[in-house]
Design a protein around this motif. Structure first.
Motif, PDB file in Angstrom:
ATOM      1  N   GLY A   1       0.787  -1.230   0.000  1.00  0.00           N
ATOM      2  CA  GLY A   1       0.000   0.000   0.000  1.00  0.00           C
ATOM      3  C   GLY A   1       0.813   1.271   0.000  1.00  0.00           C
ATOM      4  N   GLY A   2       2.130   1.176  -0.076  1.00  0.00           N
ATOM      5  CA  GLY A   2       2.971   2.349  -0.295  1.00  0.00           C
ATOM      6  C   GLY A   2       3.328   3.159   0.931  1.00  0.00           C
ATOM      7  N   GLY A   3       3.052   2.658   2.137  1.00  0.00           N
ATOM      8  CA  GLY A   3       3.438   3.361   3.352  1.00  0.00           C
ATOM      9  C   GLY A   3       4.788   2.886   3.853  1.00  0.00           C
ATOM     10  N   ASN A   4       5.465   3.724   4.650  1.00  0.00           N
ATOM     11  CA  ASN A   4       6.778   3.324   5.157  1.00  0.00           C
ATOM     12  C   ASN A   4       6.790   3.175   6.672  1.00  0.00           C
ATOM     13  N   ILE A   5       5.619   3.050   7.291  1.00  0.00           N
ATOM     14  CA  ILE A   5       5.541   2.885   8.737  1.00  0.00           C
ATOM     15  C   ILE A   5       4.854   1.569   9.081  1.00  0.00           C
ATOM     16  N   SER A   6       4.974   1.175  10.316  1.00  0.00           N
ATOM     17  CA  SER A   6       4.331  -0.009  10.853  1.00  0.00           C
ATOM     18  C   SER A   6       4.700  -1.254  10.034  1.00  0.00           C
TER      19      SER A   6
ATOM     20  N   PRO B   1      -2.696   6.343  -2.251  1.00  0.00           N
ATOM     21  CA  PRO B   1      -3.500   7.490  -2.677  1.00  0.00           C
ATOM     22  C   PRO B   1      -2.847   8.796  -2.217  1.00  0.00           C
ATOM     23  N   ARG B   2      -3.005   9.809  -3.008  1.00  0.00           N
ATOM     24  CA  ARG B   2      -2.432  11.123  -2.699  1.00  0.00           C
ATOM     25  C   ARG B   2      -2.834  11.580  -1.289  1.00  0.00           C
ATOM     26  N   ALA B   3      -4.081  11.357  -0.907  1.00  0.00           N
ATOM     27  CA  ALA B   3      -4.576  11.800   0.398  1.00  0.00           C
ATOM     28  C   ALA B   3      -3.857  11.118   1.559  1.00  0.00           C
ATOM     29  N   LEU B   4      -3.262   9.956   1.318  1.00  0.00           N
ATOM     30  CA  LEU B   4      -2.560   9.229   2.381  1.00  0.00           C
ATOM     31  C   LEU B   4      -1.046   9.428   2.344  1.00  0.00           C
ATOM     32  N   MET B   5      -0.577  10.182   1.388  1.00  0.00           N
ATOM     33  CA  MET B   5       0.872  10.389   1.272  1.00  0.00           C
ATOM     34  C   MET B   5       1.463  10.855   2.602  1.00  0.00           C
TER      35      MET B   5
ATOM     36  N   THR C   1      -2.005   7.426  -6.513  1.00  0.00           N
ATOM     37  CA  THR C   1      -3.327   7.416  -7.133  1.00  0.00           C
ATOM     38  C   THR C   1      -4.173   8.551  -6.572  1.00  0.00           C
ATOM     39  N   GLU C   2      -5.287   8.797  -7.201  1.00  0.00           N
ATOM     40  CA  GLU C   2      -6.201   9.830  -6.717  1.00  0.00           C
ATOM     41  C   GLU C   2      -7.195   9.280  -5.703  1.00  0.00           C
ATOM     42  N   THR C   3      -7.504   7.980  -5.774  1.00  0.00           N
ATOM     43  CA  THR C   3      -8.512   7.413  -4.882  1.00  0.00           C
ATOM     44  C   THR C   3      -8.063   6.066  -4.314  1.00  0.00           C
ATOM     45  N   MET C   4      -8.732   5.653  -3.233  1.00  0.00           N
ATOM     46  CA  MET C   4      -8.485   4.325  -2.665  1.00  0.00           C
ATOM     47  C   MET C   4      -8.891   3.232  -3.645  1.00  0.00           C
ATOM     48  N   ARG C   5      -9.967   3.453  -4.361  1.00  0.00           N
ATOM     49  CA  ARG C   5     -10.423   2.445  -5.330  1.00  0.00           C
ATOM     50  C   ARG C   5      -9.397   2.230  -6.427  1.00  0.00           C
ATOM     51  N   GLU C   6      -8.808   3.322  -6.886  1.00  0.00           N
ATOM     52  CA  GLU C   6      -7.768   3.203  -7.910  1.00  0.00           C
ATOM     53  C   GLU C   6      -6.549   2.476  -7.324  1.00  0.00           C
ATOM     54  N   ARG C   7      -6.216   2.773  -6.077  1.00  0.00           N
ATOM     55  CA  ARG C   7      -5.103   2.097  -5.403  1.00  0.00           C
ATOM     56  C   ARG C   7      -5.334   0.588  -5.388  1.00  0.00           C
ATOM     57  N   LYS C   8      -6.506   0.164  -4.932  1.00  0.00           N
ATOM     58  CA  LYS C   8      -6.791  -1.266  -4.839  1.00  0.00           C
ATOM     59  C   LYS C   8      -6.823  -1.921  -6.215  1.00  0.00           C
ATOM     60  N   ARG C   9      -7.359  -1.217  -7.195  1.00  0.00           N
ATOM     61  CA  ARG C   9      -7.390  -1.767  -8.553  1.00  0.00           C
ATOM     62  C   ARG C   9      -5.973  -2.021  -9.059  1.00  0.00           C
ATOM     63  N   LEU C  10      -5.087  -1.061  -8.868  1.00  0.00           N
ATOM     64  CA  LEU C  10      -3.708  -1.219  -9.323  1.00  0.00           C
ATOM     65  C   LEU C  10      -2.968  -2.295  -8.533  1.00  0.00           C
ATOM     66  N   MET C  11      -3.216  -2.381  -7.233  1.00  0.00           N
ATOM     67  CA  MET C  11      -2.599  -3.438  -6.437  1.00  0.00           C
ATOM     68  C   MET C  11      -3.048  -4.796  -6.967  1.00  0.00           C
ATOM     69  N   ASP C  12      -4.333  -4.923  -7.251  1.00  0.00           N
ATOM     70  CA  ASP C  12      -4.869  -6.172  -7.804  1.00  0.00           C
ATOM     71  C   ASP C  12      -4.224  -6.499  -9.146  1.00  0.00           C
ATOM     72  N   GLU C  13      -4.135  -5.502 -10.022  1.00  0.00           N
ATOM     73  CA  GLU C  13      -3.587  -5.721 -11.364  1.00  0.00           C
ATOM     74  C   GLU C  13      -2.109  -6.070 -11.334  1.00  0.00           C
ATOM     75  N   ARG C  14      -1.358  -5.475 -10.425  1.00  0.00           N
ATOM     76  CA  ARG C  14       0.087  -5.667 -10.393  1.00  0.00           C
ATOM     77  C   ARG C  14       0.501  -6.976  -9.723  1.00  0.00           C
ATOM     78  N   ALA C  15      -0.424  -7.620  -9.009  1.00  0.00           N
ATOM     79  CA  ALA C  15      -0.083  -8.806  -8.230  1.00  0.00           C
ATOM     80  C   ALA C  15      -0.459 -10.095  -8.943  1.00  0.00           C
ATOM     81  N   ASP C  16       0.363 -11.113  -8.693  1.00  0.00           N
ATOM     82  CA  ASP C  16       0.076 -12.469  -9.168  1.00  0.00           C
ATOM     83  C   ASP C  16      -0.513 -13.320  -8.055  1.00  0.00           C
ATOM     84  N   GLY C  17      -0.468 -12.825  -6.833  1.00  0.00           N
ATOM     85  CA  GLY C  17      -1.013 -13.509  -5.673  1.00  0.00           C
ATOM     86  C   GLY C  17      -1.081 -12.535  -4.517  1.00  0.00           C
ATOM     87  N   PHE C  18      -1.808 -12.919  -3.458  1.00  0.00           N
ATOM     88  CA  PHE C  18      -2.048 -12.028  -2.328  1.00  0.00           C
ATOM     89  C   PHE C  18      -1.810 -12.750  -1.013  1.00  0.00           C
ATOM     90  N   ILE C  19      -1.172 -12.054  -0.074  1.00  0.00           N
ATOM     91  CA  ILE C  19      -1.013 -12.554   1.287  1.00  0.00           C
ATOM     92  C   ILE C  19      -1.536 -11.486   2.231  1.00  0.00           C
TER      93      ILE C  19
END
Length: 178
Positions: free
Chosen positions: A38-43, A64-68, A83-101
């Motif tokens: 999700g692009g964060g550098n904490i936790s 998303p820009r709002a969470l930068m 991204t501009e929205t959370m939905r766009e973020r999740k869509r791109l994460m889904d598209e870029r991945a071959d599997g999920f953990i």
């Protein structure tokens, strides 16, 4: 190799969970997989990405820009997509991945898990969806899901679509199976 999207906490958690995220990042990188997050550098999110890069792996952060500022963006990511929205973020994460953990996390992590799992069950993708049940973190959720199945609200087929692992090696094995 493949790209594995990892869902996990982005807020304050105990050291054990940070260590788990780092273990996953290291193991994925060592096996040659790209880590998508999700692009964060904490936790846990930050521990995952930092460990992956320290082990020579590649990371893709999508935020998303709002969470930068709120999540403090992972500027060290090999690729940081804003991204501009959370939905766009999740869509791109889904598209870029071959599997999920999915690692331990809160409502955002659960929302990502359920959306990805539902998409697979509905045939929108055939990628593995793995829940890493570290120290029975998700045992109450899994019990509730079994109860929903017993009551007829969730099919056994949909429950079988979710791959539950109790260790990092097993989670990676499930997430990278073709």
């Amino acid at each position: 190799m493949s790209a594995i999207c990892v869902y996990c906490a982005s807020g304050p958690v105990a050291q054990d969970y940070l260590d788990l995220a780092a273990e996953v990042g290291t193991a994925l990188a060592t096996a040659g997989h790209t880590v998508v997050s999700g692009g964060g550098n904490i936790s846990m999110m930050g521990a995952l990405a930092e460990a992956a890069r320290a082990a020579g792996g590649s990371t893709v952060g999508i935020i998303p820009r709002a969470l930068m500022e709120r999540e403090v963006a992972d500027l060290g990511s090999d690729e940081l997509v804003v991204t501009e929205t959370m939905r766009e973020r999740k869509r791109l994460m889904d598209e870029r991945a071959d599997g999920f953990i999915t690692l331990p996390g809160g409502i955002g992590t659960l929302e990502e898990l359920f959306e990805t799992w539902t998409g697979g069950y509905l045939g929108m993708h055939s990628k593995p969806v793995v829940l890493l049940d570290h120290l029975d973190f998700y045992a109450p959720l899994l019990g509730w899901l079994d109860d929903l199945a017993a009551r007829g609200f969730v099919s056994r087929r949909s429950l079988d679509r979710l791959l539950v692992a109790d260790s990092v090696p097993k989670a990676i094995e499930f997430a990278t199976a073709r």
